[in-house]
Design an enzyme around this catalytic site. Structure first.
Site, PDB file in Angstrom:
ATOM      1  N   GLU A 232       0.826  -1.213   0.000  1.00 17.48           N
ATOM      2  CA  GLU A 232       0.000   0.000   0.000  1.00 17.48           C
ATOM      3  C   GLU A 232       0.863   1.267   0.000  1.00 17.48           C
ATOM      4  OE1 GLU A 232      -1.898   1.111   3.716  1.00 17.48           O
ATOM      5  OE2 GLU A 232      -3.709   1.738   2.650  1.00 17.48           O
TER       6      GLU A 232
ATOM      7  N   GLU B 299     -11.963   3.159   5.766  1.00 21.55           N
ATOM      8  CA  GLU B 299     -10.865   3.347   6.719  1.00 21.55           C
ATOM      9  C   GLU B 299     -10.770   4.829   7.077  1.00 21.55           C
ATOM     10  OE1 GLU B 299      -6.799   2.699   5.314  1.00 21.55           O
ATOM     11  OE2 GLU B 299      -6.380   1.551   7.127  1.00 21.55           O
TER      12      GLU B 299
END
Ligand SMILES: O=C(O)[C@@H](O)C(=O)CO
Ligand SMILES: [Mg+2]
Length: 266
Positions: free
Chosen positions: A143, A242
């Protein structure tokens, strides 16, 4: 229709972690993700998933000493044995949780090192993780994270991540495209999605409002446009929610702020 997963490390944080599974299910989520499960036995978490009809869609491998500021070990020369042991521990959890993907955080650049000087360490560690994960049928995700939130983080851009995925050369290594970080670092989100989704190398999405990382309908990104785009492009994976809830009040702050999600749950 996009499928949304509640990130239980950030959402429902006004209730105990173990109570967040029930809260997410009550709000209509079918999937959950979180950062680190290691404070709880995997079997206990699996029981909560089963009890509430939830799928575990993602969690992170151990990041090193989080309290001391570490944010992953993959790019850290000299920590290879610890990296491997941590990843094996994560795989044990993935098996019990029936989770098909694990996020490996890249780590902060050690003092005196550059992205070029640690690249070989990073690639070698990811090759090890990919081989171990392949035996378990698990994908390894990497990520890109913005440096305002994590100064010195090794992996920041989508093009960097996709170049590394190509160099690692394992079919089960993919990019976790967190649109919050992508917007902060690069912008041009729709064009980036159009560029990278057809490669088959995006394994997961995450969202949050930018810049405050609150609900997706707060801030500069128009998420409904992006959800429709993902639909058009045939994305049938998950979108992790998130963000840090900013609306409502405890103990219902997350639920109070889910107005943005309701049209997409039907
Ligand atoms: O975007 C993030 O911060 C997370 O997805 C993560 O895994 C590291 O904190
Ligand atoms: Mg993320």
């Amino acid at each position: 229709m996009p499928r949304f997963a509640a990130n239980l490390s950030l959402l429902y944080n006004d209730v105990d972690f173990l109570d967040r599974f029930a809260a997410a299910a009550a709000d209509g989520f079918l999937g959950v993700e979180f950062l680190f499960p290691y404070a709880w036995p995997a079997e206990q978490l699996a029981g909560l998933l089963k009890a509430h009809g939830l799928q575990q869609v993602l969690f992170n491998a151990p990041p090193g000493d989080w309290e001391a500021g570490e944010r992953g070990l993959a790019c850290r020369p000299g920590r290879e044995a610890e990296f491997r042991a941590g990843f094996e521990r994560a795989l044990g959890y993935a098996r019990v949780l029936a989770c098909p993907r694990i996020h490996v955080m890249a780590g902060l650049l050690p003092a005196g090192e550059t992205r070029d000087s640690v690249r070989a360490t990073y690639v070698a560690n990811l090759k090890v993780a990919a081989a171990l994960a392949a035996e378990a049928g698990v994908d390894v995700l990497i990520e890109p994270i913005n440096e305002r939130d994590m100064p010195g983080f090794f992996l920041n851009r989508q093009d960097q991540a996709h170049a590394l995925v190509a160099e690692i050369g394992a079919p089960n290594v993919k990019v976790q495209m967190d649109l919050y970080h992508c917007q902060i670092v690069e912008g041009d989100l729709a064009m980036k999605i159009r560029q990278y989704l057809p490669t088959g190398r995006v394994g997961h999405f995450q969202i949050a409002g930018v810049p405050e990382r609150h609900e997706p309908d707060i801030g500069e990104i128009h998420h409904p446009y992006l959800f429709r785009l993902l639909d058009t492009l045939g994305w049938d994976g998950w979108i992790g929610c998130e963000y840090r809830p900013a609306r409502g009040s405890a103990p219902h702050a997350t639920s109070d702020g889910l107005g943005w999600l309701r049209p997409w749950l039907d």
